[in-house]
Design an enzyme around this catalytic site. Structure first.
Site, PDB file in Angstrom:
ATOM      1  N   GLY A  77      15.754 -45.496 -76.826  1.00 41.40           N
ATOM      2  CA  GLY A  77      16.924 -46.354 -76.972  1.00 41.40           C
ATOM      3  C   GLY A  77      16.559 -47.782 -76.662  1.00 41.40           C
ATOM      4  N   GLY A  85      18.402 -52.036 -76.178  1.00 45.43           N
ATOM      5  CA  GLY A  85      19.543 -52.930 -76.138  1.00 45.43           C
ATOM      6  C   GLY A  85      19.057 -54.361 -76.067  1.00 45.43           C
ATOM      7  N   GLY A  86      19.963 -55.266 -75.742  1.00 47.79           N
ATOM      8  CA  GLY A  86      19.616 -56.676 -75.745  1.00 47.79           C
ATOM      9  C   GLY A  86      18.616 -57.068 -74.675  1.00 47.79           C
ATOM     10  N   MET A  87      18.528 -56.268 -73.607  1.00 46.88           N
ATOM     11  CA  MET A  87      17.669 -56.649 -72.495  1.00 46.88           C
ATOM     12  C   MET A  87      16.450 -55.757 -72.322  1.00 46.88           C
ATOM     13  SD  MET A  87      20.468 -57.823 -69.636  1.00 46.88           S
ATOM     14  CE  MET A  87      21.504 -56.392 -69.814  1.00 46.88           C
ATOM     15  N   LYS A 104      11.223 -47.552 -68.765  1.00 40.81           N
ATOM     16  CA  LYS A 104      12.216 -48.554 -69.146  1.00 40.81           C
ATOM     17  C   LYS A 104      11.533 -49.913 -69.070  1.00 40.81           C
ATOM     18  CE  LYS A 104      17.049 -49.813 -68.438  1.00 40.81           C
ATOM     19  NZ  LYS A 104      17.628 -49.028 -69.500  1.00 40.81           N
ATOM     20  N   VAL A 135      13.897 -48.147 -73.751  1.00 38.63           N
ATOM     21  CA  VAL A 135      13.481 -46.958 -73.010  1.00 38.63           C
ATOM     22  C   VAL A 135      12.574 -46.136 -73.923  1.00 38.63           C
ATOM     23  CG1 VAL A 135      14.216 -44.885 -71.792  1.00 38.63           C
ATOM     24  CG2 VAL A 135      15.635 -46.936 -71.696  1.00 38.63           C
ATOM     25  N   ASP A 138      27.139 -49.338 -63.431  1.00 41.56           N
ATOM     26  CA  ASP A 138      27.217 -49.110 -64.877  1.00 41.56           C
ATOM     27  C   ASP A 138      27.270 -47.611 -65.172  1.00 41.56           C
ATOM     28  OD1 ASP A 138      27.392 -49.881 -67.525  1.00 41.56           O
ATOM     29  OD2 ASP A 138      25.231 -50.086 -67.808  1.00 41.56           O
TER      30      ASP A 138
END
Length: 510
Positions: free
Chosen positions: A17, A19-21, A39, A24, A140
């Site tokens: 996966g 994302g913007g930051m 990660k 993984v 989160d």
């Protein structure tokens, strides 16, 4: 990037996966011949265009927070193996967890059995109770950060990662968005206030509502619209959607979703006690198959399907010798110089009684050791252990030098910080308010106003955390006026305050 070797050891294989930051990956640990999850985070994307100092500070915090989270030992938490930096990336190496993330698990079972929802939440309470005792706030909690393993056990992922990115609870990313997912974000988190265990309990309420009803309680086309609904709209009781849900379970969800943190259950332990009567009794049936989250309750401690593991033999605990205070002090200095804070904490805690016996409790050497012990505990994230040491130091110093003494105030300020990190906003608020007049008096006589401004800012954010939004806004507006007068409008502090106040208006307006 497949095939890249991180830290000379972890070979990236398949991306899971992104994302913007960060991303993984599944990876291969070449040294121990095992599969792991890695990660990768890009500190420049997290810190934003704020220069190399902010990136370096993020790197330092990242390693520290990963070290703290690695100390939490609970079967419901993913094991942290390693952390550090490699090139431009920060990396976190974790246990590879088989199974299905809860978002996919929910999508595959419609409607999700309410008994499964109870079992998932009960397991999460056990993990959160261990996490909050540290204290760590996940920040989160959402289905994508939870795994249902083949034996039905639920595992929490990304522990500490949101904390790393947002360890100062007031910090926003450079895009102006707080760390976390809007759909699961508590009102105090949405407003940029101080967070605590109560924030994770709100997210647990959102999660339970989603499992029971099939959807989160507050949705919308924009993040601000969602946050506004969290702040002002009541959630729809789940029994209006699924009448078969037990009434006590609906009541618990509504309590978890209370706007005011003080109206939520006091702890994850309390939530578990409400869930326990709804759990299936042991031996009352068989699991429906793999990934059944009731399995740990129906067949507790039973082997996984088709798996039998033999635990390693227990090793005898070493016998501790009476510490040599002088040698231990030298060792602590060396360990701190190498960044090995956890070992330093253990040694300091061990030599304090011996030092008190040799030199006397009120001796300078014991005072210095106790001060170092408290500071090292704080640096290691062990706020619960640091708090009584700081209170003792503050009381002793106040007797000697008075309540307005600089060192007395520093101990009390640190104690307030510990209370805030422990998720006790009302107690932290009272302590900050108690020391503020002394700092204001120092400011009035010509001293640096930075600490006074910082305490006023913390008070504003804590007022948000306890639900007093009007007082918080008044506090922050007054602080903005004073900081602009002192520093000018373009200084980072008034810029941050304006952004925070604007955000409150945006969230209120939706």
């Amino acid at each position: 990037m497949s095939g890249r070797v991180i830290a000379g050891r972890y070979e990236l294989a398949t991306i899971l996966g992104q994302g913007g930051m960060g991303q993984v990956w599944t990876a291969y640990d070449q040294r121990l011949d095992r599969r792991v999850a890695v990660k990768l985070l890009r500190p420049d994307r997290v810190a934003g265009p704020t220069g190399s100092e902010a990136v370096d500070e993020l790197r330092r915090r990242f390693v520290r927070e990963c070290r703290v989270t690695a100390q939490v030992d609970h079967p419901g938490l993913v094991t942290v193996h390693d952390a550090g930096s490699d090139g431009d990336d920060l990396f976190l190496v974790m246990q590879y967890v088989e199974g299905s993330d809860l978002a996919d698990h929910l999508a595959e079972h419609d409607p999700y059995p309410w008994q499964w929802s109870v079992a998932v939440a009960a397991q999460l309470c056990a993990a959160l109770s261990a996490v909050h005792a540290v204290p760590i706030v996940h920040r989160d909690l959402k289905p994508r950060n939870l795994m249902v393993r083949p034996d039905g056990a639920v595992t929490v992922l990304d522990l500490g990662v949101a904390s790393v990115l947002d360890s100062d609870t007031t910090r926003l990313t450079h895009t102006g968005t707080p760390i976390g997912s809007p759909a699961y974000m508590a009102p105090e988190q949405a407003m940029g206030g101080a967070v605590g265990p109560y924030t994770d309990l709100y997210a647990l309420g959102v999660l339970l509502h989603e499992l029971l009803s099939g959807d989160v309680p507050f949705a919308g086309s924009t993040a601000l619209g969602v946050l506004h609904r969290h702040l002002y709209e009541p959630p729809l009781p789940v029994r209006q959607i699924r009448p078969e849900v037990p009434e006590p379970l609906e009541s618990l969800v509504l309590r978890l979703l209370a706007k005011d943190p003080q109206h939520r259950p006091a702890s994850a332990q309390e939530v578990y006690e409400h869930l326990a009567p709804l759990l299936p009794p042991s031996g009352t049936g068989l699991p429906t198959g793999p990934l059944d989250p009731t399995r740990p309750f129906l067949r507790p401690h039973a082997p996984w399907p088709d798996r039998v593991t033999t635990p390693p033999a227990a090793q005898p605990a070493p016998v501790a010798a009476k510490p040599d205070v002088a040698a231990a002090v030298d060792e602590v200095k060396q360990l701190l110089g190498q960044g090995r804070i956890t070992q330093a904490v253990d040694i300091l805690g061990g030599i304090l009684p011996a030092a008190a016996e040799q030199h006397g409790e009120g001796s300078p050497v014991v005072r210095i050791l106790r001060k170092q012990y408290a500071a090292t505990l704080m640096d290691d994230g062990q706020y619960r252990r640091a708090l009584p040491e700081l209170r003792r130091l503050a009381d002793d110093r106040a007797v000697e030098a008075g309540p307005a003494d600089t060192q007395t105030l520093q101990y009390r300020y640190d104690a307030a910080h510990c209370l805030e990190q422990l998720g006790e906003p009302a107690a932290a608020l009272a302590e900050y308010r108690a020391v503020l007049p002394y700092y204001e008096n120092q400011y009035a006589t010509g001293n640096n106003p930075a600490r006074s401004f910082e305490i006023r800012q913390r008070i504003g954010y804590l007022l948000l955390a306890v639900g007093d939004h009007a007082a918080a806004r008044g506090q922050l507006q007054a602080l903005l006026h004073d900081t602009e007068r002192m520093y000018g409008p373009h200084h980072p502090l008034p810029v941050e305050l304006r952004r925070q106040l604007d955000r409150q208006l945006q969230v209120r307006g939706g």
